[in-house]
Design a protein around this motif. Sequence first.
Motif, PDB file in Angstrom:
ATOM      1  N   PHE A 126       0.829  -1.199   0.000  1.00  0.00           N
ATOM      2  CA  PHE A 126       0.000   0.000   0.000  1.00  0.00           C
ATOM      3  C   PHE A 126       0.868   1.256   0.000  1.00  0.00           C
ATOM      4  O   PHE A 126       0.541   2.255  -0.659  1.00  0.00           O
ATOM      5  CB  PHE A 126      -0.903  -0.030   1.232  1.00  0.00           C
ATOM      6  N   GLN A 127       1.968   1.188   0.705  1.00  0.00           N
ATOM      7  CA  GLN A 127       2.885   2.326   0.765  1.00  0.00           C
ATOM      8  C   GLN A 127       3.810   2.368  -0.453  1.00  0.00           C
ATOM      9  O   GLN A 127       3.986   3.419  -1.079  1.00  0.00           O
ATOM     10  CB  GLN A 127       3.702   2.251   2.055  1.00  0.00           C
ATOM     11  N   GLN A 128       4.369   1.219  -0.815  1.00  0.00           N
ATOM     12  CA  GLN A 128       5.326   1.176  -1.917  1.00  0.00           C
ATOM     13  C   GLN A 128       4.705   1.542  -3.255  1.00  0.00           C
ATOM     14  O   GLN A 128       5.362   2.135  -4.108  1.00  0.00           O
ATOM     15  CB  GLN A 128       5.954  -0.214  -2.003  1.00  0.00           C
ATOM     16  N   GLN A 129       3.438   1.189  -3.451  1.00  0.00           N
ATOM     17  CA  GLN A 129       2.800   1.415  -4.739  1.00  0.00           C
ATOM     18  C   GLN A 129       2.098   2.762  -4.826  1.00  0.00           C
ATOM     19  O   GLN A 129       1.379   3.042  -5.792  1.00  0.00           O
ATOM     20  CB  GLN A 129       1.822   0.275  -5.039  1.00  0.00           C
ATOM     21  N   GLY A 130       2.311   3.596  -3.850  1.00  0.00           N
ATOM     22  CA  GLY A 130       1.810   4.967  -3.921  1.00  0.00           C
ATOM     23  C   GLY A 130       0.351   5.144  -3.572  1.00  0.00           C
ATOM     24  O   GLY A 130      -0.219   6.221  -3.822  1.00  0.00           O
ATOM     25  N   CYS A 131      -0.276   4.138  -2.970  1.00  0.00           N
ATOM     26  CA  CYS A 131      -1.693   4.267  -2.610  1.00  0.00           C
ATOM     27  C   CYS A 131      -1.901   5.396  -1.587  1.00  0.00           C
ATOM     28  O   CYS A 131      -2.951   6.047  -1.582  1.00  0.00           O
ATOM     29  CB  CYS A 131      -2.220   2.963  -2.027  1.00  0.00           C
ATOM     30  N   THR A 132      -0.887   5.619  -0.742  1.00  0.00           N
ATOM     31  CA  THR A 132      -1.017   6.622   0.310  1.00  0.00           C
ATOM     32  C   THR A 132      -1.043   8.046  -0.244  1.00  0.00           C
ATOM     33  O   THR A 132      -1.371   8.983   0.483  1.00  0.00           O
ATOM     34  CB  THR A 132       0.145   6.492   1.319  1.00  0.00           C
ATOM     35  N   ALA A 133      -0.736   8.214  -1.528  1.00  0.00           N
ATOM     36  CA  ALA A 133      -0.829   9.551  -2.128  1.00  0.00           C
ATOM     37  C   ALA A 133      -2.286  10.017  -2.165  1.00  0.00           C
ATOM     38  O   ALA A 133      -2.550  11.231  -2.148  1.00  0.00           O
ATOM     39  CB  ALA A 133      -0.249   9.538  -3.537  1.00  0.00           C
ATOM     40  N   CYS A 134      -3.217   9.064  -2.239  1.00  0.00           N
ATOM     41  CA  CYS A 134      -4.649   9.401  -2.278  1.00  0.00           C
ATOM     42  C   CYS A 134      -5.411   8.932  -1.040  1.00  0.00           C
ATOM     43  O   CYS A 134      -6.401   9.548  -0.651  1.00  0.00           O
ATOM     44  CB  CYS A 134      -5.313   8.780  -3.508  1.00  0.00           C
ATOM     45  N   HIS A 135      -4.952   7.826  -0.439  1.00  0.00           N
ATOM     46  CA  HIS A 135      -5.732   7.188   0.618  1.00  0.00           C
ATOM     47  C   HIS A 135      -4.873   6.936   1.851  1.00  0.00           C
ATOM     48  O   HIS A 135      -3.692   6.610   1.740  1.00  0.00           O
ATOM     49  CB  HIS A 135      -6.283   5.837   0.148  1.00  0.00           C
ATOM     50  N   SER A 136      -5.493   7.042   3.015  1.00  0.00           N
ATOM     51  CA  SER A 136      -4.865   6.596   4.254  1.00  0.00           C
ATOM     52  C   SER A 136      -5.519   5.294   4.667  1.00  0.00           C
ATOM     53  O   SER A 136      -6.622   4.962   4.223  1.00  0.00           O
ATOM     54  CB  SER A 136      -5.057   7.642   5.358  1.00  0.00           C
ATOM     55  N   ALA A 137      -4.824   4.543   5.525  1.00  0.00           N
ATOM     56  CA  ALA A 137      -5.419   3.296   6.017  1.00  0.00           C
ATOM     57  C   ALA A 137      -6.726   3.585   6.752  1.00  0.00           C
ATOM     58  O   ALA A 137      -7.705   2.837   6.625  1.00  0.00           O
ATOM     59  CB  ALA A 137      -4.424   2.579   6.923  1.00  0.00           C
TER      60      ALA A 137
END
Length: 250
Positions: A62-73
Amino acid sequence: MNHPWTGPRLARVALLLAVAVFGPAAGPRSGFETMSPELRAMQQDDLANPGMLHVAEGEAQFQQQGCTACHSAEAMQGVAARYPAFDAARDGPIDLAGRIAQCREERQGRAPLPREGKEMLALSVFVAHQSRGLPLTPNPDPRMEFVRRQGEALFRERRGQLNLSCGQCHDDNAGRRLAGSLIPEGHANGYPLYRLEWQGLGSLQRRLRNCMVGVRSEPFAPGAAEYIALEAFLAERARGLVVETPAVRP
């Protein structure tokens, strides 16, 4: 003077007798309740639950693939409890794995991931885990009603050389035994889950394929609309059960 066995007292006794004879009020029963104490303990202990290793891998992805740029856990809480959902851009339903794939392809320009591949399962189980303990609340979009009806029709349809339907096992014969194994109600409130039979994590679609092969029926292609319709119906069928992801099953 009122008779001592009339009014509220009689109503309470009648309720107690009904529970004693017929059991608690009917409702969906998670497969967790029918497992052995050892398996229930394994699921409940995050240090013993093997699915939690995949949750940790999913968090890293989730972090490595850049998901955190739009979403938080934290923003993912409750998401899995509402899927499948209707996707206006595609003018059709989409499940959680499909949404993850859509984000990767359309927003990040990344190649699609195999549905049963390690990365997709890890991302799916991490996102779904954020809803653990929350009740299933199927998507209220009225466009999903037709999809759920399609899924119910598939659930009731006899298939394969054995001419069996999902409902014949998981509705009509739930609680009985087949070849020594207890037949569960077949609720999908713990996927992706760790199945001892698989010795690994697997999706709901994998389980549905297994059932189809078991009745000697041709399974649908991965990600097929039929699977998503079944998922939508199963979510409605299990409404109110809590998300257990990652569940453990025999």
